[in-house]
Scaffold this motif. Structure first.
Motif, PDB file in Angstrom:
ATOM      1  N   ALA A 183       0.903  -0.974  -0.146  1.00 35.59           N
ATOM      2  CA  ALA A 183      -0.069  -0.084   0.045  1.00 35.59           C
ATOM      3  C   ALA A 183       0.916   1.170  -0.017  1.00 35.59           C
ATOM      4  CB  ALA A 183      -1.117  -0.033   1.176  1.00 35.59           C
ATOM      5  N   ARG A 184       2.192   1.285   0.900  1.00 35.99           N
ATOM      6  CA  ARG A 184       2.709   2.535   0.799  1.00 35.99           C
ATOM      7  C   ARG A 184       3.514   2.763  -0.566  1.00 35.99           C
ATOM      8  NH1 ARG A 184       4.829   5.049   5.182  1.00 35.99           N
ATOM      9  NH2 ARG A 184       4.311   3.408   6.667  1.00 35.99           N
ATOM     10  N   GLU A 185       3.992   1.413  -1.100  1.00 37.56           N
ATOM     11  CA  GLU A 185       4.471   1.725  -2.636  1.00 37.56           C
ATOM     12  C   GLU A 185       3.471   2.283  -3.484  1.00 37.56           C
ATOM     13  OE1 GLU A 185       6.004  -1.319  -6.092  1.00 37.56           O
ATOM     14  OE2 GLU A 185       6.098  -2.046  -4.197  1.00 37.56           O
ATOM     15  N   VAL A 186       2.322   1.938  -3.579  1.00 40.75           N
ATOM     16  CA  VAL A 186       1.359   2.548  -4.573  1.00 40.75           C
ATOM     17  C   VAL A 186       0.874   3.894  -4.088  1.00 40.75           C
ATOM     18  CG1 VAL A 186      -1.404   2.280  -5.178  1.00 40.75           C
ATOM     19  CG2 VAL A 186       0.412   0.268  -4.963  1.00 40.75           C
ATOM     20  N   MET A 187       0.870   4.211  -2.918  1.00 43.32           N
ATOM     21  CA  MET A 187       0.601   5.378  -2.435  1.00 43.32           C
ATOM     22  C   MET A 187       1.664   6.454  -2.845  1.00 43.32           C
ATOM     23  SD  MET A 187      -2.388   5.636  -0.990  1.00 43.32           S
ATOM     24  CE  MET A 187      -2.549   6.896  -0.069  1.00 43.32           C
ATOM     25  N   GLU A 188       2.955   6.052  -2.694  1.00 47.56           N
ATOM     26  CA  GLU A 188       3.863   6.876  -3.127  1.00 47.56           C
ATOM     27  C   GLU A 188       3.882   7.086  -4.559  1.00 47.56           C
ATOM     28  OE1 GLU A 188       6.160   8.741  -1.312  1.00 47.56           O
ATOM     29  OE2 GLU A 188       4.932   8.030   0.509  1.00 47.56           O
ATOM     30  N   GLN A 189       3.444   6.115  -5.182  1.00 49.16           N
ATOM     31  CA  GLN A 189       3.657   6.228  -6.798  1.00 49.16           C
ATOM     32  C   GLN A 189       2.295   7.349  -7.281  1.00 49.16           C
ATOM     33  OE1 GLN A 189       3.256   2.215  -7.953  1.00 49.16           O
ATOM     34  NE2 GLN A 189       5.502   1.895  -8.260  1.00 49.16           N
ATOM     35  N   ILE A 190       1.396   7.131  -6.387  1.00 46.11           N
ATOM     36  CA  ILE A 190      -0.005   7.840  -6.814  1.00 46.11           C
ATOM     37  C   ILE A 190       0.252   9.432  -6.368  1.00 46.11           C
ATOM     38  CG2 ILE A 190      -1.987   8.470  -6.231  1.00 46.11           C
ATOM     39  CD1 ILE A 190      -2.738   5.469  -5.531  1.00 46.11           C
ATOM     40  N   ARG A 191       1.011   9.385  -5.108  1.00 43.83           N
ATOM     41  CA  ARG A 191       1.432  11.031  -4.920  1.00 43.83           C
ATOM     42  C   ARG A 191       2.542  11.539  -5.783  1.00 43.83           C
ATOM     43  NH1 ARG A 191       2.498  12.269   1.346  1.00 43.83           N
ATOM     44  NH2 ARG A 191       4.747  12.425   0.377  1.00 43.83           N
ATOM     45  N   ASN A 192       3.289  10.900  -6.353  1.00 42.61           N
ATOM     46  CA  ASN A 192       4.464  11.343  -7.166  1.00 42.61           C
ATOM     47  C   ASN A 192       3.918  11.419  -8.573  1.00 42.61           C
ATOM     48  OD1 ASN A 192       6.124  11.533  -5.183  1.00 42.61           O
ATOM     49  ND2 ASN A 192       6.909   9.539  -5.194  1.00 42.61           N
ATOM     50  N   GLY A 193       2.624  11.010  -8.891  1.00 42.02           N
ATOM     51  CA  GLY A 193       2.309  11.046 -10.136  1.00 42.02           C
ATOM     52  C   GLY A 193       2.675   9.895 -11.299  1.00 42.02           C
ATOM     53  N   LYS A 194       3.164   8.978 -10.755  1.00 40.52           N
ATOM     54  CA  LYS A 194       3.793   7.815 -11.768  1.00 40.52           C
ATOM     55  C   LYS A 194       2.792   6.884 -12.081  1.00 40.52           C
ATOM     56  CE  LYS A 194       8.426   7.945  -9.359  1.00 40.52           C
ATOM     57  NZ  LYS A 194       9.561   7.264  -8.876  1.00 40.52           N
ATOM     58  N   VAL A 195       1.622   6.986 -11.496  1.00 46.05           N
ATOM     59  CA  VAL A 195       0.563   5.981 -11.856  1.00 46.05           C
ATOM     60  C   VAL A 195      -0.765   6.642 -11.452  1.00 46.05           C
ATOM     61  CG1 VAL A 195       1.735   3.931 -11.310  1.00 46.05           C
ATOM     62  CG2 VAL A 195       0.278   4.772  -9.389  1.00 46.05           C
ATOM     63  N   HIS A 196      -1.763   6.364 -12.205  1.00 44.88           N
ATOM     64  CA  HIS A 196      -3.079   7.020 -12.149  1.00 44.88           C
ATOM     65  C   HIS A 196      -4.048   5.876 -12.341  1.00 44.88           C
ATOM     66  CE1 HIS A 196      -1.421  10.983 -13.078  1.00 44.88           C
ATOM     67  NE2 HIS A 196      -0.556  10.343 -13.726  1.00 44.88           N
ATOM     68  N   TYR A 197      -4.838   5.824 -11.277  1.00 43.52           N
ATOM     69  CA  TYR A 197      -6.116   4.990 -11.163  1.00 43.52           C
ATOM     70  C   TYR A 197      -7.290   5.415 -10.958  1.00 43.52           C
ATOM     71  CZ  TYR A 197      -2.194   1.803  -9.940  1.00 43.52           C
ATOM     72  OH  TYR A 197      -0.879   1.182 -10.056  1.00 43.52           O
ATOM     73  N   ASP A 198      -8.443   4.768 -11.237  1.00 46.07           N
ATOM     74  CA  ASP A 198      -9.916   5.434 -10.998  1.00 46.07           C
ATOM     75  C   ASP A 198     -10.334   4.958  -9.625  1.00 46.07           C
ATOM     76  OD1 ASP A 198     -10.545   6.956 -13.325  1.00 46.07           O
ATOM     77  OD2 ASP A 198      -9.927   5.004 -14.510  1.00 46.07           O
ATOM     78  N   PHE A 199     -10.075   3.387  -9.450  1.00 38.72           N
ATOM     79  CA  PHE A 199     -10.700   2.726  -8.278  1.00 38.72           C
ATOM     80  C   PHE A 199      -9.483   1.908  -7.688  1.00 38.72           C
ATOM     81  CE2 PHE A 199     -14.750   0.111  -7.020  1.00 38.72           C
ATOM     82  CZ  PHE A 199     -14.447   0.601  -5.804  1.00 38.72           C
ATOM     83  N   VAL A 200      -9.427   2.079  -6.462  1.00 35.32           N
ATOM     84  CA  VAL A 200      -8.318   1.047  -5.621  1.00 35.32           C
ATOM     85  C   VAL A 200      -8.720   0.392  -4.381  1.00 35.32           C
ATOM     86  CG1 VAL A 200      -5.995   1.073  -4.585  1.00 35.32           C
ATOM     87  CG2 VAL A 200      -6.347   2.543  -6.648  1.00 35.32           C
ATOM     88  N   GLU A 201      -8.721  -1.025  -4.385  1.00 35.06           N
ATOM     89  CA  GLU A 201      -9.069  -1.629  -3.411  1.00 35.06           C
ATOM     90  C   GLU A 201      -7.706  -1.744  -2.351  1.00 35.06           C
ATOM     91  OE1 GLU A 201      -9.346  -6.076  -1.888  1.00 35.06           O
ATOM     92  OE2 GLU A 201     -10.888  -5.603  -3.635  1.00 35.06           O
ATOM     93  N   VAL A 202      -7.775  -1.717  -1.157  1.00 38.42           N
ATOM     94  CA  VAL A 202      -6.580  -1.983  -0.330  1.00 38.42           C
ATOM     95  C   VAL A 202      -7.304  -2.803   1.086  1.00 38.42           C
ATOM     96  CG1 VAL A 202      -4.701  -1.074   0.944  1.00 38.42           C
ATOM     97  CG2 VAL A 202      -5.365   0.075  -1.071  1.00 38.42           C
ATOM     98  N   MET A 203      -6.432  -3.829   1.203  1.00 38.25           N
ATOM     99  CA  MET A 203      -6.748  -4.790   2.393  1.00 38.25           C
ATOM    100  C   MET A 203      -5.351  -4.599   3.250  1.00 38.25           C
ATOM    101  SD  MET A 203      -9.608  -5.957   2.618  1.00 38.25           S
ATOM    102  CE  MET A 203     -11.202  -5.922   1.573  1.00 38.25           C
ATOM    103  N   ALA A 204      -5.345  -4.449   4.627  1.00 33.89           N
ATOM    104  CA  ALA A 204      -4.120  -4.355   5.149  1.00 33.89           C
ATOM    105  C   ALA A 204      -3.808  -5.641   5.401  1.00 33.89           C
ATOM    106  CB  ALA A 204      -4.447  -3.761   6.879  1.00 33.89           C
ATOM    107  N   CYS A 205      -4.130  -6.801   5.488  1.00 34.82           N
ATOM    108  CA  CYS A 205      -3.485  -7.976   5.900  1.00 34.82           C
ATOM    109  C   CYS A 205      -2.953  -8.792   4.446  1.00 34.82           C
ATOM    110  CB  CYS A 205      -4.470  -9.050   6.666  1.00 34.82           C
ATOM    111  SG  CYS A 205      -4.696  -8.197   8.230  1.00 34.82           S
ATOM    112  N   PRO A 206      -2.034  -9.338   4.376  1.00 37.63           N
ATOM    113  CA  PRO A 206      -1.826 -10.135   3.243  1.00 37.63           C
ATOM    114  C   PRO A 206      -2.713 -11.122   2.791  1.00 37.63           C
ATOM    115  CG  PRO A 206       0.196  -9.727   4.503  1.00 37.63           C
ATOM    116  CD  PRO A 206      -0.934  -9.306   5.416  1.00 37.63           C
ATOM    117  N   GLY A 207      -3.236 -11.098   1.702  1.00 36.28           N
ATOM    118  CA  GLY A 207      -4.304 -11.967   1.436  1.00 36.28           C
ATOM    119  C   GLY A 207      -5.709 -11.387   1.552  1.00 36.28           C
ATOM    120  N   GLY A 208      -5.879 -10.396   2.351  1.00 30.06           N
ATOM    121  CA  GLY A 208      -7.191 -10.088   2.733  1.00 30.06           C
ATOM    122  C   GLY A 208      -7.608 -10.463   4.089  1.00 30.06           C
TER     123      GLY A 208
END
Length: 586
Positions: free
Chosen positions: A478-503
């Motif tokens: 999640a941190r990796e994705v958030m940093e990429q979003i903040r830095n404009g490296k990726v663009h998504y419309d809808f994101v699901e995040v689960m804290a625990c590995p595997g959900g």
């Protein structure tokens, strides 16, 4: 391949594997406490030592690689004596009151000590006890900590939260909350992964079983129980039940036998969540110029705590829809109270969840929209409800299967898969497609979001609009994705995040199997239940249709907003990313 000899048996094994892995290939298990593959390979406990010809000192099997011609003894007299001494020394600093430990019978230290036949400790006992807030959902017992460092490594490498660290030095060395903080003042997400990876009872969830017993015994309370989707894939594990024995209907039967008044399925409120969240997503798409993207799911309280603590500036991107647990509580104390013809205050709402963070979520001051106290009064983890079943001396395998109560006991296959990573996204896309196109897609159209990898990107087309989605599991991802979003490296419309590995199936409140991850197997079970379900779309659940017709009017209505949505900015995490940086700097 290299040729080695283990316990006088010649064997060829791949090069670059550890002695421990090589021994396992020939059916010899080397005992260990601290080792977790690819996570904690530091040889701290010294329990996995083996003898290698030509070396004066014993070597740790967990982090030493095989070499061609190696001759290894995993259980020589020297190894047995040193291993026994190491365990005795660990026990001399360990609270050994096993009868009152939540991990008794499922404790790696207890198992190894029993296997070695240790009946007394020849060293002076010295147990360190540090204060801890017993009201916090996560409990740490310093007297049971064996300093294996697993919790530190899991929190750092898997969840990237750095909540735990080494404290003190020398013989006083122990594990405590990092940066000399109290746990209440930390940014802990309460994912509970440190609990499920602890080999002993040093970490556990706060035990709330007595509150449940008190509620059952209170004649003025109507106990209403909800059972989360992920529970059905795991509850039988601690009871030794086979998959075909551990059905959700047998759990319902056990709960009735325990004395709970009404037993419902959180799948119902998962479907309710989809109605609101999918509608909210489409509403944002229609008003793109006034909306923030991507929209993040908000079902996982561990993820919400992470977002608020680490990326507070992006909280507005969270869906305002409550989690299924909280939607259920609000509905139980309003709509269902009306159906029963009772005062909402009489209803005592209990959740059975695979999650430790749910204990914190239900206590939030903002989660009381039914105006009858907290919408959810009590949360029990999978482990807690199984302990209660055992305490009642119930034999679930011979119980007759029983149905959930109605109307809040009806759920769809879409609600079931909420427990697996990607399940919320898939369920939401199924109904979003219907809302836009006026017809159902094939139920498996969006199966590309399924899988166990930490980050999965997919693209779908909805009525000519290309949607970029991401499914994320585990907070380091999640941190990796958030940093990429903040830095404009990726663009998504809808994101699901689960804290625990595997959900949720891999949640911090699920049964513990040391060194074994069962999230995939549990998720496969949920997908099978979805595949065989008569209803596979949230919007086709007859109880969902009825509640909108009779009470809520429609998704995103004024009534729906009052009961089923929340303001994520109305409460604060103790420590946010900004002042955490200051803390580290100091």
């Amino acid at each position: 391949m290299v040729n080695i000899t283990i316990n006088k048996k010649e064997v060829s094994v791949p090069e670059n594997i550890t002695i421990m892995e090589a021994a396992a290939r020939i059916g010899t298990l080397i005992p260990h406490l601290c080792y977790l593959k690819d996570i904690n390979e530091i040889g701290a406990c010294r329990v996995c030592v083996v003898e290698v010809e030509g070396k004066d000192k014993l070597v740790t099997a967990c982090n030493n690689v095989v070499e061609d011609g190696m001759v290894i003894y995993t259980n020589s007299p020297k190894v047995r004596q040193v291993r026994r001494t190491n365990i005795e020394l660990i026990l001399s600093q360990h609270d050994c009151h096993c009868a009152t430990c939540v991990r008794s019978g499922n404790c790696k230290l207890q198992e190894i000590a029993n296997n070695l036949g240790i009946l007394e400790i020849p060293y002076e006992k010295e147990v360190t006890t540090l204060p801890w807030d017993q009201n916090f959902p996560l409990i740490r017992d310093s007297g049971k900590c064996i300093k294996c460092m697993r919790c530190i490594q899991v929190c750092d490498k898997i969840q990237a939260m750095n909540v735990w660290d080494i404290s003190y030095t020398g013989s006083r060395t122990t594990v405590d909350v990092s940066y000399n903080r109290k746990i209440n003042d930390s940014d802990c997400t309460l994912c509970g992964q440190c609990i499920t990876h602890c080999p002993v009872g040093a970490l556990r969830e706060r035990d709330d079983t007595q509150k449940a017993y008190d509620a059952i015994a209170d004649k003025d309370k109507i106990t209403v129980v909800q059972v989360a989707p992920a529970i059905r894939a795991a509850w039988g594990e601690m009871l030794g039940l086979k998959r075909e024995e551990a059905t959700i209907k047998r759990l319902v039967s056990a709960l009735r036998q325990m004395g709970f008044d009404y037993i419902f399925d959180t799948d119902f409120s998962a479907d309710l969540t989809i109605m609101e969240e999918a509608s909210e997503f489409l509403d944002r798409l229609e008003n793109k110029e006034n909306s923030t993207f991507p929209m993040f799911t908000s079902c996982c309280p561990g993820w919400v705590r992470f977002m608020k603590g680490q990326y507070p500036e992006m909280v507005s991107n969270l869906s305002t829809a409550k989690s299924p647990q909280q939607m259920f509580g609000a509905v139980a104390k309003s709509y269902y109270a009306k159906l029963l013809g009772v005062e909402p205050e009489k209803i005592y709402c209990i959740s059975i969840m695979p999650c430790v963070a749910k204990k914190s979520e239900c206590d939030l001051e903002t989660m009381n929209d039914a105006s009858a106290g907290q919408d959810v009064d009590l949360v029990l983890t999978t482990r807690e409800i199984v302990r209660m079943i055992k305490a009642e001396n119930i034999i679930p395998s011979i119980l007759k299967e029983e149905e959930f109560d109605h109307p809040l006991g009806i759920g769809s296959g879409a609600g079931v898969i909420f427990g697996a990573t990607g399940g919320v996204m898939e369920a939401a896309l199924r109904s979003a497609y219907y809302f836009v196109m006026g017809e159902n897609p094939d139920a498996d159209t969006f199966r590309a979001v399924r899988g166990q990898e930490g980050i999965r990107e997919t693209e779908f087309e909805l009525n000519g609009i290309k949607l970029r989605t991401a499914v994320v599991t585990g907070l380091a991802n999640a941190r990796e994705v958030m940093e990429q979003i903040r830095n404009g490296k990726v663009h998504y419309d809808f994101v699901e995040v689960m804290a625990c590995p595997g959900g949720c199936v891999g949640g911090g409140g699920q049964p513990i199997h040391d060194g074994i991850e069962l999230a995939k197997e549990r998720a496969d079970r949920l997908y099978h239940l979805d595949k065989t379900s008569e209803i596979r779309f949230s919007h086709e659940n007859p109880s969902i249709v009825a509640i909108y017709k009779d009470y809520l009017e429609k998704p995103l209505s004024h009534k729906s907003h009052d009961l089923l949505h929340t303001d994520h900015t109305a409460w604060e995490m103790p420590l946010t990313r900004n002042n955490q940086r200051n803390l580290k700097w100091e």
